[in-house]
Design an enzyme around this catalytic site. Structure first.
Site, mmCIF file in Angstrom:
data_model
loop_
_atom_site.group_PDB
_atom_site.id
_atom_site.type_symbol
_atom_site.label_atom_id
_atom_site.label_comp_id
_atom_site.label_asym_id
_atom_site.label_seq_id
_atom_site.Cartn_x
_atom_site.Cartn_y
_atom_site.Cartn_z
ATOM 1 N N GLU A 61 54.667 67.873 40.912
ATOM 2 C CA GLU A 61 54.100 66.536 40.724
ATOM 3 C C GLU A 61 53.036 66.218 41.775
ATOM 4 O OE1 GLU A 61 54.328 64.677 38.254
ATOM 5 O OE2 GLU A 61 56.003 65.590 37.180
ATOM 6 N N TYR A 84 55.263 56.610 41.134
ATOM 7 C CA TYR A 84 55.252 57.582 40.038
ATOM 8 C C TYR A 84 56.050 58.836 40.395
ATOM 9 C CZ TYR A 84 53.894 61.495 37.211
ATOM 10 O OH TYR A 84 53.953 62.614 36.431
ATOM 11 N N ASP A 144 52.071 56.988 35.202
ATOM 12 C CA ASP A 144 50.773 57.409 35.731
ATOM 13 C C ASP A 144 49.683 56.983 34.745
ATOM 14 O OD1 ASP A 144 51.066 59.147 33.612
ATOM 15 O OD2 ASP A 144 50.768 60.972 34.783
ATOM 16 N N CYS A 177 44.585 60.940 16.895
ATOM 17 C CA CYS A 177 45.544 60.023 16.272
ATOM 18 C C CYS A 177 46.274 60.642 15.076
ATOM 19 C CB CYS A 177 44.830 58.740 15.847
ATOM 20 S SG CYS A 177 44.212 57.767 17.238
#
Length: 380
Positions: free
Chosen positions: A40, A123, A141, A202
């Site tokens: 991370e 986060y 995030d 989408c």
């Protein structure tokens, strides 16, 4: 669809999609909190494809909390070389040392303890707790805020702290019981692969049917985000100082100060040059050797070093979050001392290195590029 129906639909469909399509990433091979933590930190402002080889090499070199805590900082910075934002590496090692000393080398599993570690923000705290320990903590995030802004048609500016609070509360409400780790990763994955900043895909989105942003025709205009100021351009000149006699084939590098930008990394000598219109016009292939020599000679004189004539090498550029270095690069040699014509003694923060010896030192990307180009040219 009402809000009470929209949320469970989102969570269920997203989890199902993730479990079918999730990427095979090395840090997903275990729930080891140390591995997740390192990944991370590396992934902050860095693409996944870039991080993978760094993560694998880092884990090979520092496989445990203890290994990283006990490693010399120079080795850690060298392993991080090329990822940029080196304060991340320093903060990580500092926090890992705290974990070793305070928690016996085991990454803690409470929000209070994890968030108190150096360099660990909200986060990263949520990511460690949810992915490693499956605790229902949000990990919000930029990817996640983009997904939530579009799906729930949230038009608040995501650069504001108040909006982050709203997003964190919403993300936490969406976590299905017992699936915090997978759900948070699913949110990140959707933002990274499908609900991208530009031209979102989408038609392949698992939750498209009830996306309020798409229904309103706002999928490309969301999220609302205040534009950051562009980095300020700063002209600089650098010099590859070539060694002679016993230092033939080597170049001179120096270590940056212990504090500030690129702290303790190694670099080529360089200095700011005027940005007046006349000087700016002179910039280009060939640069402005007279202005460069004056700036570099004055800069090196502070360390007791004299600079002989310089010749053109190349241009280079590097962008930080707030500054963009526009750099003209030259080659040159040190002037010898007038006494006995012996080379001047070097200050303790300078070294002579050849191409192979560069591997012992960590450099910012811009100087790596210059040195690789220089040594490639001299070998050719």
């Amino acid at each position: 669809m009402s809000s009470s129906e929209q949320k469970p639909y989102f969570s269920t469909e997203l989890l199902s999609w993730y479990r079918r399509h999730k990427r095979d990433l090395p840090w997903r091979h275990s729930r080891n909190p140390y591995h997740i933590w390192v990944s991370e930190i590396m992934l902050q402002q860095t693409r996944v494809d870039t991080v993978i080889p760094y993560f694998n090499r880092f884990m090979d070199k520092f496989p445990t909390v203890a290994a990283l805590a006990e490693a010399p900082e120079d080795e850690v910075l060298k392993a991080w070389e090329g990822l940029g934002y080196y304060s991340r590496a320093r903060n990580l090692q500092s926090a890992v040392r705290e974990v070793k000393e305070r928690y016996g080398g085991i990454v803690p599993d409470t929000k209070e303890e994890v968030s108190s570690l150096k360099g660990v923000g909200p986060y990263t705290t949520g990511a460690i707790l949810s992915i490693a320990y499956n605790k229902p903590e949000p990990a919000v995030d930029g990817n996640v805020m983009r997904v939530l802004s579009r799906y729930f048609l949230i038009e608040d500016d995501i650069m504001k702290g108040s909006t982050r609070v709203i997003m964190e509360k919403l993300a936490q409400e969406l976590i299905p019981e017992g699936t915090a780790g997978d759900f948070n990763q699913a949110l990140m994955e959707l933002g990274a692969l499908v609900c991208t900043p530009k031209s979102p895909s989408c038609l392949t989105c698992p939750v498209m049917a009830h996306c309020a942003g798409r229904a309103a025709g706002m999928e490309e205009s969301l999220p609302v985000k205040t534009k950051a100021k562009p980095p300020r351009p700063e002209r600089r000149c650098a010099v590859v100082i070539e060694g002679a006699a016993e230092h033939a084939g080597r170049v001179l590098i120096r270590q940056r100060p212990a504090e500030g930008l690129l702290a303790r990394l190694w670099e080529l000598p360089h200095a700011a040059v005027p940005t007046a219109p006349a000087a700016a016009e002179a910039r280009g292939e060939g640069g402005d050797p007279a202005a460069a020599h004056a700036a570099l000679a004055a800069h090196l004189a502070v360390d007791g070093l004299g600079l002989g004539p310089v010749g053109w090498l190349m241009q280079a550029e590097h962008t930080f979050s707030h500054i963009r270095w526009e750099m003209d690069v030259y080659t040159g040699r040190l002037e010898e001392s007038s006494a006995l014509l012996l080379p001047v003694p070097l200050p303790s923060n300078y070294r002579w290195v050849n191409r192979e010896e560069m591997e012992q030192y960590a450099f910012p990307n811009v100087f790596l590029r210059i040195l690789n180009a220089y040594f490639g040219q001299t070998r050719g």
